[in-house]
Scaffold this active site. Sequence first.
Site, short mmCIF file in Angstrom:
data_model
loop_
_atom_site.label_atom_id
_atom_site.label_comp_id
_atom_site.label_asym_id
_atom_site.label_seq_id
_atom_site.Cartn_x
_atom_site.Cartn_y
_atom_site.Cartn_z
CB SER A 692 -0.95 0.00 1.20
OG SER A 692 -0.22 -0.06 2.41
CE LYS A 735 -3.03 1.02 5.08
NZ LYS A 735 -2.94 0.54 3.70
#
Length: 817
Positions: A692, A735
Amino acid sequence: MALQSDIFEAPIPVCPVRGSVLYPTMVMPIDAGRAVSIRAINAALDRNRTILIVSQRDRETEEPTGSDLFTVGTACNILRMKRNPNGSIQMLVQAFARVRVKRYTTGELIEAEVEPFEVPLGNAVTLEAAFRELKEKFSDIIEGGVRNIQPEVAQFVMNLEDAGQFADYVAYHLDFRLEDKQAILEAETVEARVRRVLVLIDTEIELAETQRRVQREVKDEIDRNQREYFLREQIKALQRELSGSDDGDDEVETFRAKLEELELPEEAMKEAERELNRLARMHPDSAEASVIRTYLTTLTELPWNERSQDRLDIEVAKQTLEEDHYGLEKIKDRILEYLAVRKLKADRAARGELDQAEVNRGPILLFAGPPGVGKTSIAKSIAKALGREYVRISLGGARDESDIRGHRRTYIGSMPGRIIQGIRQAGTKNPVFLLDEIDKLGMSYQGDPSSALLEVLDPAQNSGFVDHYLGVPFDLSEVLFIATANYAQNIPEALLDRMELLEFSSYIEQEKIEIAKRYLLPRQIEENGLKPQQITISDGAIAKVITSYTREAGVRNLERTIGTLARKAARRIAEGESKRVRITERSLEAFLGPERFSPESEGEENLVGVATGMYYTPVGGDILFVETSVTKGKGGLVLTGQLGDVMKESARAALTYARSNAERFGIPQEVLDNYEVHIHVPAGATPKEGPSAGVAIAASLISALTGVPVRKDVAATGEITLRGRVLPIGGLKEKILGAKRAGIRHILFPEKNLPDLGDIPAHLRRSLEFHPVAHLDRALDIFMVGGLAALEARGGGKSAPKKARRRRKEESPAAQA
C-alpha cells in the site's frame, strides 16, 4: 503323467490364480470368474486343452499382466468344464509338469512361452533322511490335531512313497504362506524341496505348541480370577449380613435412576446400560470399576436435555449491549438481527409451522480484530442479553487433537475434550461458547486440533459430535459458538469457511475517550479503593494519555495507565497529602513521567523527494515518510529501511513507471542511466512490508527525479501497477485515523476503496478532504506542488496521452467529494 514335449512348441494360455499354488500330479477343481481367466480357458479348449496355472504375486490385482505373475507355474490338462449361468466357469484340471516361463505375452489373453523345469533328486542319503523326518512330523501334526485335515486325505498323503510328491501334497494341504508354497514349487532339487517343507512344518509345530501353552496360561488365569471373584462375592455377602447394607448395589441403582431421569438418546442409553452392567459385576475397589464409575458420572452430569430459555426481548437486549459497550455498532446490529430471526422462528414453531430443531440451531460467529477492542467482553454481553450461560475456553497454543475430542477410555487418566467439559460446566446444552484465540492453534505429531474443530463448527455435522471419551454422539447444534482471532488469515481456510466473519476495527480517539469515561475510569476507581469524588481526570488528560502514553488499537493499555493514575492518587490521599486529586493535561507528566510516544506529524514544508504515506498495524494506523535521493553513480536502485519483498517490488514498479514516462516528465535519460536512486523509509529499525505504500513511493521517486516538490499536507495509500493503475488496499479506516492524528488534511486513496468511507465517522469526514484515484497520473496531480502540469512542463509541454487526458477530465473535483 509323462511330460508332453509339444507344449513347448507354442505359447500356452495362462490362467492366473490367487492365494494358492498347484503342484504336479494333483487333480483339482478351479472356479474362474475373471475375464482374463475365462478367455484363457476358452483358448485352451480350442487348442489342445493344455493350460498354465500360475500364482499372482499380489492377490488384490484384478487385471494382472505378465509382470504380476511368478515365473514358475504348473502345466495342466483340462479334464472337465462346466459353465455357470452367471458367466463363471468351473473346471477340473490335472497338473502334469513344472515349467519355467521364458516370456509372457499380454493381449486379449495372457500367453506364455515355457521350457521344462528339470528337478534332480540331489543327495540321495540326505533326501532319504529328510523324507523320513518329514513323514514323522506330518504324522505328529495329524495325531496332535494341529491342523484339521480329513482322515482320508491324511491317509492318502501318508501312503505316498515318492519324496518330492509327498512334499508337494504336504505343502498344499498345510496353511503355509503363498510365498513359501511358491518357493517349494521353484526348489531346484527334490532334496531342497523336502528340506524346505521340513523347516516350515517344524515352525508350524512350534507355533502350535506355543499356542497351547498360552491357552493353558490364559485358562489358569481365568480360573484364578473366577475363584477370586467367587471369594469376593462371599465376602460381600458376609459383609452385607454383618452390616445390613449393600453399598455396591446402592451405587448401581443410583446411577440407573439418574440415567432414567436424563432421558438419554437411544445410543447413549445403550452404552450407559452396558457400562452399568459391567460395574455391577465388578468388585467396587477394582481399578476398572473406578474408570467406569468416572465415566458414568461424566455421562450423568452432562446436560442432555437442559436448556436456557432465550430472552427474545429485542429492546432489553439492545439496552444491555449499549450499557456494556460503546461503539461496535455492526456487532450489536448482528446480535439484534440474530435475536429478531430467533423470535420469528419461535413464533412460527409455536404455530406448528416450523420444527423446533430449526429454531434451536445457532450460527458460528468469528470476531476478528486487534487485541483489546472488546471481542471477549462482547461475547459475555451476548450471553447476558440472551439469558444464556457463558463458557470460555482458550485455544492459544493447543497442539493436541485430544484437547478438542478427548482421550479414549483405554488410556490411563483419560478425560473428555474441552468442548464437552465446557458443556458440562455450563449445565445447559445451549450456552454461548467462546473459543478464544482460535488463530493460535498449533500442530504437532499428536494431531491437528483445527481439523478436530471442523466437525464442531459445522452446523450440518455438530448435531452428532462424538467425543472420544464419551463414545456416543452429543448434540451441539443449539450452542451459540463464538470464536475470536487477531488475524483471520492465520485460520485454516476450511475452518474459516464454516464461520461468519465479523471484523472489529481500531477505536478512534473520541471512542476511547468515551470508553475511558464510561467504563475504565469508574472500574479503576473502584478497584483502587477510591470514591468517585476523590479523583477527577479531565477529558484533555485522557486524550493526552491516549495519544502520548498508549499506542494500541484497543483500550487495555489505556486502562492500565488509568489504573496507574488511580494508584498514585490513592497514595497521595492515603498519606494525607490531599483529600481530592485532580489530574489535568498539564499535570499529567508529574504522574506518568515524560511522553512515551510521539506520533509522526505533518512535514514543516513541501520538499523534493519526500512524500507522506500511511500504514496500518494491529495497534492502529500512522503515517510514514518516503525519502528519495538521486546521486551520481553507476545507476540502479538502492532500498533501505528494512523494507519487505512486497515494498521492494513497489519501488521497482515505481521506477519502471518513471522510466516509461521519462520523456513526458522531462527526466533526462542520463539521470536514469548514470545516477543512483536511493529510497529510504524511516525508521530504519522497524521492519516494513505491504503493497500500500506504492503511490507514496512513486510520488517521492518522481519528485526526486524531476525536482518538483511534494505537498506536505497530502498522505497517500494504494498499490500501483507498471501501467500506473492504483489498486485497492486494506485497513483504510485505521490509516485515515492515523493521518488525522498527524494533522494531515488531504487523504489520497484508491477509488475502489470508496465503499470503505462508510466506516469513517461523519465528524471525521467533515474535517478531512478525500481524493479517490484510479490512476497514478491523478495521484501525482494531487500530490505534486503545481499538479501534473508542473511535471509535464518539464517535458517541454508534452501533454499526456489522450486516454490520460480523458481520465483526468472524468475525475472532476465533483467526483472526488
